[in-house]
Design a protein around this motif. Structure first.
Motif, PDB file in Angstrom:
ATOM      1  N   ILE A 148       0.840  -1.193   0.000  1.00 56.98           N
ATOM      2  CA  ILE A 148       0.000   0.000   0.000  1.00 56.98           C
ATOM      3  C   ILE A 148       0.876   1.244   0.000  1.00 56.98           C
ATOM      4  CG2 ILE A 148      -1.693   1.329   1.319  1.00 56.98           C
ATOM      5  CD1 ILE A 148      -2.830  -1.141  -0.116  1.00 56.98           C
ATOM      6  N   LYS A 149       1.970   1.226   0.740  1.00 59.55           N
ATOM      7  CA  LYS A 149       2.892   2.363   0.776  1.00 59.55           C
ATOM      8  C   LYS A 149       3.454   2.622  -0.627  1.00 59.55           C
ATOM      9  CE  LYS A 149       7.121   3.909   3.123  1.00 59.55           C
ATOM     10  NZ  LYS A 149       7.969   4.120   1.963  1.00 59.55           N
ATOM     11  N   THR A 150       3.813   1.564  -1.327  1.00 57.15           N
ATOM     12  CA  THR A 150       4.323   1.693  -2.691  1.00 57.15           C
ATOM     13  C   THR A 150       3.256   2.273  -3.614  1.00 57.15           C
ATOM     14  OG1 THR A 150       5.790  -0.197  -2.357  1.00 57.15           O
ATOM     15  CG2 THR A 150       5.345   0.429  -4.630  1.00 57.15           C
ATOM     16  N   LYS A 151       2.054   1.750  -3.526  1.00 59.27           N
ATOM     17  CA  LYS A 151       0.959   2.225  -4.371  1.00 59.27           C
ATOM     18  C   LYS A 151       0.656   3.697  -4.088  1.00 59.27           C
ATOM     19  CE  LYS A 151      -2.457   1.773  -7.261  1.00 59.27           C
ATOM     20  NZ  LYS A 151      -2.201   1.965  -8.666  1.00 59.27           N
ATOM     21  N   ALA A 152       0.646   4.079  -2.836  1.00 60.18           N
ATOM     22  CA  ALA A 152       0.397   5.475  -2.476  1.00 60.18           C
ATOM     23  C   ALA A 152       1.489   6.371  -3.053  1.00 60.18           C
ATOM     24  CB  ALA A 152       0.328   5.629  -0.958  1.00 60.18           C
ATOM     25  N   ALA A 153       2.737   5.918  -3.000  1.00 60.29           N
ATOM     26  CA  ALA A 153       3.853   6.693  -3.553  1.00 60.29           C
ATOM     27  C   ALA A 153       3.695   6.876  -5.058  1.00 60.29           C
ATOM     28  CB  ALA A 153       5.177   6.001  -3.229  1.00 60.29           C
ATOM     29  N   GLU A 154       3.239   5.832  -5.734  1.00 59.16           N
ATOM     30  CA  GLU A 154       3.018   5.910  -7.177  1.00 59.16           C
ATOM     31  C   GLU A 154       1.889   6.887  -7.510  1.00 59.16           C
ATOM     32  OE1 GLU A 154       2.332   1.931  -8.611  1.00 59.16           O
ATOM     33  OE2 GLU A 154       4.248   1.235  -7.811  1.00 59.16           O
ATOM     34  N   GLU A 155       0.821   6.818  -6.742  1.00 63.50           N
ATOM     35  CA  GLU A 155      -0.315   7.710  -6.978  1.00 63.50           C
ATOM     36  C   GLU A 155       0.064   9.168  -6.749  1.00 63.50           C
ATOM     37  OE1 GLU A 155      -3.348   6.922  -8.174  1.00 63.50           O
ATOM     38  OE2 GLU A 155      -2.636   4.867  -8.409  1.00 63.50           O
ATOM     39  N   LEU A 156       0.964   9.411  -5.837  1.00 58.89           N
ATOM     40  CA  LEU A 156       1.374  10.771  -5.501  1.00 58.89           C
ATOM     41  C   LEU A 156       2.393  11.346  -6.487  1.00 58.89           C
ATOM     42  CD1 LEU A 156       0.999  12.933  -3.356  1.00 58.89           C
ATOM     43  CD2 LEU A 156       2.959  11.966  -2.170  1.00 58.89           C
ATOM     44  N   ALA A 157       3.078  10.492  -7.220  1.00 55.86           N
ATOM     45  CA  ALA A 157       4.185  10.916  -8.087  1.00 55.86           C
ATOM     46  C   ALA A 157       3.830  12.058  -9.050  1.00 55.86           C
ATOM     47  CB  ALA A 157       4.762   9.714  -8.832  1.00 55.86           C
ATOM     48  N   PRO A 158       2.696  12.027  -9.747  1.00 55.03           N
ATOM     49  CA  PRO A 158       2.386  13.153 -10.647  1.00 55.03           C
ATOM     50  C   PRO A 158       2.278  14.492  -9.907  1.00 55.03           C
ATOM     51  CG  PRO A 158       1.007  11.266 -11.186  1.00 55.03           C
ATOM     52  CD  PRO A 158       1.713  10.940  -9.892  1.00 55.03           C
ATOM     53  N   PHE A 159       1.689  14.469  -8.717  1.00 55.81           N
ATOM     54  CA  PHE A 159       1.590  15.677  -7.901  1.00 55.81           C
ATOM     55  C   PHE A 159       2.978  16.174  -7.502  1.00 55.81           C
ATOM     56  CE2 PHE A 159       1.424  17.579  -3.642  1.00 55.81           C
ATOM     57  CZ  PHE A 159       0.630  18.685  -3.902  1.00 55.81           C
ATOM     58  N   THR A 160       3.849  15.245  -7.116  1.00 53.20           N
ATOM     59  CA  THR A 160       5.210  15.610  -6.726  1.00 53.20           C
ATOM     60  C   THR A 160       5.942  16.264  -7.890  1.00 53.20           C
ATOM     61  OG1 THR A 160       5.280  13.863  -5.057  1.00 53.20           O
ATOM     62  CG2 THR A 160       7.397  14.706  -5.836  1.00 53.20           C
ATOM     63  N   ALA A 161       5.775  15.735  -9.092  1.00 53.15           N
ATOM     64  CA  ALA A 161       6.415  16.339 -10.276  1.00 53.15           C
ATOM     65  C   ALA A 161       5.900  17.752 -10.500  1.00 53.15           C
ATOM     66  CB  ALA A 161       6.163  15.470 -11.509  1.00 53.15           C
ATOM     67  N   LYS A 162       4.601  17.937 -10.337  1.00 52.29           N
ATOM     68  CA  LYS A 162       4.007  19.270 -10.505  1.00 52.29           C
ATOM     69  C   LYS A 162       4.599  20.248  -9.482  1.00 52.29           C
ATOM     70  CE  LYS A 162      -0.342  21.761 -10.461  1.00 52.29           C
ATOM     71  NZ  LYS A 162      -1.675  21.813  -9.956  1.00 52.29           N
ATOM     72  N   ILE A 163       4.693  19.821  -8.249  1.00 53.26           N
ATOM     73  CA  ILE A 163       5.263  20.666  -7.192  1.00 53.26           C
ATOM     74  C   ILE A 163       6.726  20.982  -7.501  1.00 53.26           C
ATOM     75  CG2 ILE A 163       5.936  20.685  -4.738  1.00 53.26           C
ATOM     76  CD1 ILE A 163       2.942  21.178  -5.276  1.00 53.26           C
ATOM     77  N   ALA A 164       7.469  20.004  -7.997  1.00 53.32           N
ATOM     78  CA  ALA A 164       8.873  20.232  -8.347  1.00 53.32           C
ATOM     79  C   ALA A 164       9.000  21.345  -9.383  1.00 53.32           C
ATOM     80  CB  ALA A 164       9.522  18.940  -8.843  1.00 53.32           C
ATOM     81  N   LYS A 165       8.136  21.304 -10.388  1.00 59.36           N
ATOM     82  CA  LYS A 165       8.166  22.357 -11.421  1.00 59.36           C
ATOM     83  C   LYS A 165       7.886  23.727 -10.815  1.00 59.36           C
ATOM     84  CE  LYS A 165       6.810  19.425 -15.298  1.00 59.36           C
ATOM     85  NZ  LYS A 165       5.749  19.114 -16.272  1.00 59.36           N
ATOM     86  N   GLU A 166       6.914  23.788  -9.924  1.00 58.20           N
ATOM     87  CA  GLU A 166       6.587  25.062  -9.275  1.00 58.20           C
ATOM     88  C   GLU A 166       7.719  25.542  -8.366  1.00 58.20           C
ATOM     89  OE1 GLU A 166       2.785  24.642  -7.340  1.00 58.20           O
ATOM     90  OE2 GLU A 166       1.785  24.129  -9.221  1.00 58.20           O
ATOM     91  N   LEU A 167       8.313  24.621  -7.622  1.00 55.04           N
ATOM     92  CA  LEU A 167       9.377  25.004  -6.699  1.00 55.04           C
ATOM     93  C   LEU A 167      10.650  25.433  -7.424  1.00 55.04           C
ATOM     94  CD1 LEU A 167       8.959  22.351  -3.868  1.00 55.04           C
ATOM     95  CD2 LEU A 167       8.435  24.802  -3.762  1.00 55.04           C
ATOM     96  N   TYR A 168      10.849  24.930  -8.623  1.00 55.33           N
ATOM     97  CA  TYR A 168      12.041  25.327  -9.389  1.00 55.33           C
ATOM     98  C   TYR A 168      12.070  26.842  -9.581  1.00 55.33           C
ATOM     99  CZ  TYR A 168      15.509  25.916 -12.981  1.00 55.33           C
ATOM    100  OH  TYR A 168      16.610  26.352 -13.684  1.00 55.33           O
ATOM    101  N   GLU A 169      10.923  27.431  -9.800  1.00 52.89           N
ATOM    102  CA  GLU A 169      10.851  28.879 -10.029  1.00 52.89           C
ATOM    103  C   GLU A 169      11.349  29.663  -8.820  1.00 52.89           C
ATOM    104  OE1 GLU A 169      10.273  29.914 -13.061  1.00 52.89           O
ATOM    105  OE2 GLU A 169       9.901  27.833 -13.612  1.00 52.89           O
ATOM    106  N   THR A 170      11.170  29.132  -7.623  1.00 55.42           N
ATOM    107  CA  THR A 170      11.590  29.802  -6.395  1.00 55.42           C
ATOM    108  C   THR A 170      12.976  29.373  -5.929  1.00 55.42           C
ATOM    109  OG1 THR A 170       9.292  29.853  -5.682  1.00 55.42           O
ATOM    110  CG2 THR A 170      10.942  30.244  -3.986  1.00 55.42           C
ATOM    111  N   HIS A 171      13.251  28.075  -6.027  1.00 53.81           N
ATOM    112  CA  HIS A 171      14.458  27.517  -5.411  1.00 53.81           C
ATOM    113  C   HIS A 171      15.562  27.113  -6.375  1.00 53.81           C
ATOM    114  CE1 HIS A 171      12.502  27.458  -1.538  1.00 53.81           C
ATOM    115  NE2 HIS A 171      11.536  26.682  -1.973  1.00 53.81           N
ATOM    116  N   GLY A 172      15.298  27.083  -7.643  1.00 53.18           N
ATOM    117  CA  GLY A 172      16.306  26.599  -8.584  1.00 53.18           C
ATOM    118  C   GLY A 172      16.319  25.086  -8.619  1.00 53.18           C
ATOM    119  N   PRO A 173      17.471  24.454  -8.884  1.00 53.76           N
ATOM    120  CA  PRO A 173      17.544  22.995  -9.048  1.00 53.76           C
ATOM    121  C   PRO A 173      16.904  22.234  -7.880  1.00 53.76           C
ATOM    122  CG  PRO A 173      19.627  24.004  -9.611  1.00 53.76           C
ATOM    123  CD  PRO A 173      18.776  25.083  -9.012  1.00 53.76           C
ATOM    124  N   ILE A 174      16.174  21.189  -8.228  1.00 53.14           N
ATOM    125  CA  ILE A 174      15.394  20.419  -7.258  1.00 53.14           C
ATOM    126  C   ILE A 174      15.864  18.969  -7.228  1.00 53.14           C
ATOM    127  CG2 ILE A 174      13.067  19.635  -6.618  1.00 53.14           C
ATOM    128  CD1 ILE A 174      13.237  22.670  -6.561  1.00 53.14           C
TER     129      ILE A 174
END
Length: 181
Positions: free
Chosen positions: A31-57
Motif C-alpha cells: 500500500i505504501k508503494t501504491k500510495a507513492a506511485e499515486e502521488l508521483a504526478p503531484f510531486t512532479a508538478k510541485i517540483a516544477k513550481e518550486l524550481y521557479e523559487t528555489h532553482g535545481p530540485i
C-alpha cells in the motif's frame, strides 16, 4: 541501568510502530508503494513550481516506480536500481554541472556519499521506513560547500504517511538520546 532503561523505551517504540503497521488498515509495504506511485504526478508538478523559487530540485522516493513517473513528467532520467552506474554518473554530472533542473532518485541509490549542494531544495515523495535513511537523504543537499538555506518538502500521500514521519522522528530522538549516554 540508565542505558537499559533507554533501550526498553526504544523497544517500546519499535513495538508501537509494529502495532501501527498491523492495526492501521492500508499501511503495508504494498500500500505504501501504491500510495507513492499515486502521488508521483503531484510531486512532479510541485517540483516544477518550486524550481521557479528555489532553482535545481532534488526529488527522492523510497520506491522505483515513482522515480520513473516523476522523472518522465520532469523530462529527466531517474536514478534507481534499474540504472547502471555509468548512466547514474552521467545523470549526476549533468545535474551537478547545472545542465538539468532536476534529479530524481530512489533513496537507496543516491542517499549516501553524494553531495548534491547544487540544489538547496529537496522533495521527499514518500518516506523510508528507517529514520537514519531519511536523515542521510536530507544531508545530500546540506553538506560542506552549501552556502544557501536548504528547504525540505515532505509530501504526505496517505493519512499514514504523517504517522510514519512521526514514528521516524520519535525513533531518531530516542536513538540520539541513547548516543548521548
Amino acid at each position: 541501568f540508565i542505558v537499559a532503561e533507554k533501550l526498553r523505551k526504544y523497544d517500546k517504540l519499535v513495538d508501537e510502530f509494529m502495532s501501527f503497521i498491523k492495526h492501521n488498515r492500508g499501511t503495508t509495504p504494498d500500500i505504501k508503494t501504491k500510495a507513492a506511485e499515486e502521488l508521483a504526478p503531484f510531486t512532479a508538478k510541485i517540483a516544477k513550481e518550486l524550481y521557479e523559487t528555489h532553482g535545481p530540485i532534488v526529488v527522492f522516493s523510497d520506491h522505483i516506480k515513482p522515480t520513473e513517473i516523476i522523472a518522465k513528467k520532469l523530462g529527466v532520467s531517474p536514478i534507481n536500481s534499474k540504472v547502471n552506474m555509468k548512466k547514474r554518473n552521467a545523470i549526476l554530472k549533468e545535474f551537478q554541472d547545472g545542465k538539468s533542473r532536476y534529479i530524481v532518485a530512489t533513496i537507496g541509490t543516491l542517499s549516501t556519499a553524494i553531495s548534491l549542494v547544487t540544489s538547496r531544495c529537496m522533495i521527499i515523495n514518500d518516506p523510508p521506513w528507517v529514520p537514519g535513511d531519511l536523515e542521510q537523504t536530507e544531508r545530500r543537499i546540506r553538506r560542506k560547500g552549501q552556502t544557501e538555506t536548504c528547504f525540505y518538502y515532505k509530501v504526505l500521500a496517505t493519512p499514514q504517511s504523517e504517522k510514519i514521519y512521526k514514528v521516524l522522528e520519535d525513533k531518531k530522538q530516542t536513538l540520539n538520546k541513547i548516543d548521548e549516554l
